[in-house]
Write a protein that holds these residues in place. Structure first.
Motif, PDB file in Angstrom:
ATOM      1  N   ALA A  88       0.832  -1.207   0.000  1.00  0.00           N
ATOM      2  CA  ALA A  88       0.000   0.000   0.000  1.00  0.00           C
ATOM      3  C   ALA A  88       0.865   1.254   0.000  1.00  0.00           C
ATOM      4  N   ALA A  89       1.902   1.252   0.843  1.00  0.00           N
ATOM      5  CA  ALA A  89       2.738   2.457   0.999  1.00  0.00           C
ATOM      6  C   ALA A  89       3.576   2.745  -0.237  1.00  0.00           C
TER       7      ALA A  89
ATOM      8  N   ARG B  58      12.130   4.723  -1.147  1.00  0.00           N
ATOM      9  CA  ARG B  58      11.769   6.126  -1.395  1.00  0.00           C
ATOM     10  C   ARG B  58      10.271   6.302  -1.269  1.00  0.00           C
ATOM     11  N   LYS B  59       9.539   5.343  -1.817  1.00  0.00           N
ATOM     12  CA  LYS B  59       8.090   5.458  -1.861  1.00  0.00           C
ATOM     13  C   LYS B  59       7.483   5.315  -0.463  1.00  0.00           C
ATOM     14  N   SER B  60       7.945   4.319   0.279  1.00  0.00           N
ATOM     15  CA  SER B  60       7.383   4.138   1.622  1.00  0.00           C
ATOM     16  C   SER B  60       7.854   5.263   2.550  1.00  0.00           C
ATOM     17  N   ALA B  63       5.519   8.091   2.011  1.00  0.00           N
ATOM     18  CA  ALA B  63       4.222   7.852   2.655  1.00  0.00           C
ATOM     19  C   ALA B  63       4.323   8.066   4.160  1.00  0.00           C
ATOM     20  N   GLY B  92      -3.090   4.718  -0.635  1.00  0.00           N
ATOM     21  CA  GLY B  92      -1.787   4.368  -0.076  1.00  0.00           C
ATOM     22  C   GLY B  92      -1.048   5.534   0.555  1.00  0.00           C
ATOM     23  N   THR B  95       0.012   5.607   5.800  1.00  0.00           N
ATOM     24  CA  THR B  95       0.587   4.311   6.160  1.00  0.00           C
ATOM     25  C   THR B  95       0.791   4.226   7.659  1.00  0.00           C
ATOM     26  N   LEU B  97       3.176   2.192   8.786  1.00  0.00           N
ATOM     27  CA  LEU B  97       4.550   1.700   8.936  1.00  0.00           C
ATOM     28  C   LEU B  97       5.360   2.637   9.839  1.00  0.00           C
TER      29      LEU B  97
END
Lengths: 138, 138, 138, 138
Positions: A88-89, B58-60, B63, B92, B95, B97
Motif C-alpha cells: 500500500a505504501a 523512497r516510496k514508503s 508515505a 496508499g 501508512t 509503517l
C-alpha cells in the motif's frame, strides 16, 4: 571521502542470453511466461511475453523484478506480516509474490528479474535459468 | 476574528542539517537509508537515497513522512485496526509503517520526515537524529 | 561476449556535496532553487527545495535532470524542432528547458542534475556549481 | 454473417528473432537503441534497452510502436498538421516521430515495432532489420 564508487551493469548481450534461457526453461516446463529484467534502479532493461502467457502478469513480473532489485533478495523474502502495508505504501511497487530474483555478481547489485504466469515454483525456476545463463548460480 | 495566523516553515538550512544528521546516524547504524522530508502540506522539501539503500523505500519513506505531517504524530500511531481501510481510502498515502515522524516546533507543525530501508527501529532512530539536529527532541 | 560491464555510481557523500554547493551558489545569486539529482536510470537520488523556491519547479527540475541523464548532454541540447513531439511521446519526461546537466566522470554516465525556479542562466549556473563540487568542470 | 474471423499473432520465437536482428543492426550502426514490440492491441510483447541507449527513449519507442500498430502504417505517416492535436487528444499515445513500423503479414496486422535513441533514419533502419528477420520486407 569518495564522491563516486564502482559498480557494474548488465550488457544487452547478457540480457539476450537471459531471455533466451528463460524461454527455453519455460518451454521445458510447458508454461508460457512473462519475463521482465530491470536494472539496479528498477528501470526496465528487457521484457518478453511468451505466446500464451497471461498479459497482466507483465505487471506482477515487473513488481517482482523491481522488488528483488530494490531489496537485493528474492521478492518473497518480504515478510508476510508487512506485505499488505508495504504494498500500500509503495503503490504496489513492493510485492511479496515469489518469482522475483536479484541479479548480483561479484558483490555488485545489477538489477532483478521477475517472472509471472506460472506457479510460484515455475516462476522461480525460470528466473534461475536466466541467471544461470550469465553465470549466476545459487 | 483573525483572518490569518502565524506559522513557521523549515528553511533549507534546517533541511540540510537534518539530512546531514540523518546520514551520520545511518552510517553509525551501518544501514543505508532513504530519507524524505515534507512540508506541512506534504509536499517534498528534501530527499536523499544513500548508497546501498533500497530504491523502492523512497516510496514508503514518502508515505511515512506525509502521514506524520498530516496527523501530527508518528506514522505508526495509525491504529492497526484501521490501517488497511485508511490506506485503501487514500490510495496508499496514509501508512501505519514505523519511520515517519512529525516535525513540530513551538506548537507549529512544520512537516514530517520519513525514513525507510532499515528495520522500524533503525528508521525511527534516523528520523530522531534528524529532528535533534534542528533542536527537536522528545 | 561480456554479460556485464563496469560502471560508476554517485555516493551519498557526493550528493551532499552537490546539494551544499548548489545552495551556496543559489544564495550567491539570490535566487532560491529546486534541485533534483537522479542516477543513470533517472531514479531520484537527492532533492532540495530551497526556501522561497517555486514548488512546481520540482517537477520541471526532475524532467531536466532525467533528460540530461538519458541523453548524456544538457537538457537544452534537445533540438527545438522536436521538443513538442518528444515531450508528448514521453509523457513530458523529455524536456528541452535549460537547467539539466549530465553527470559524467571518466567516461561513465552517473546521472543528471536538474535545477529550476530561476532564469535558464541561473539554473545552469547552480547546476554547474554542484558539478564542480565533485570535480566535474567544463 | 461471420461472428469471428481469422487472425495471426507473433510468437515469442518471432519476437526473439526480431530483437536479435535489431541488436545486430544497431551494433552495425554503432548506435545503441531502445526497441519495443507491441501486439495488435498495443500491449507490450517484447522490449530491449541496449547498453548506452537513452533510457527515456523507452517511452518514445513505445509510443512509436503503438502508433504504428494502431494505424497500420509507419508512425511518421501521421500528418504534420495534426500531430500536436492528436498527441494531446490521446495523452501522447499517438506520435508522428519516425521509428515506428507496423508488423503486417499476409494482410494480418500483428502489431508494431518502435525504435528510439538514434536519428530517425537509424531508428527506422533498425526496425526494418527486425521485420526482415521474420520475413517482412518492403
Amino acid at each position: 571521502m569518495e564522491w563516486t564508487q564502482e559498480a557494474r551493469v548488465l550488457s544487452h548481450h547478457g540480457l539476450m542470453a537471459m531471455l533466451g534461457a528463460a524461454v527455453a526453461k519455460a518451454e521445458a516446463l510447458n508454461q508460457p511466461q512473462c519475463i521482465v529484467i530491470v536494472d539496479a534502479s528498477g528501470e526496465v532493461l528487457a521484457e518478453l511475453r511468451m505466446t500464451g502467457a497471461k498479459f497482466l502478469s507483465r505487471k506482477s513480473a515487473l513488481a517482482k523484478a523491481r522488488t528483488a532489485a530494490s531489496i537485493g533478495a528474492p521478492s518473497d523474502a518480504i515478510p508476510e506480516a508487512v506485505r499488505a502495508s508495504i504494498a500500500a505504501a509503495t503503490g504496489g511497487a513492493v510485492t511479496g509474490l515469489p518469482g522475483g530474483l536479484p541479479i548480483i555478481q561479484g558483490g555488485h547489485r545489477l538489477g532483478g528479474i521477475g517472472v509471472g504466469s506460472g506457479s510460484g515454483d515455475q516462476d522461480v525456476a525460470v528466473g534461475r535459468a536466466a541467471l544461470a545463463a550469465i553465470g549466476i548460480t545459487d
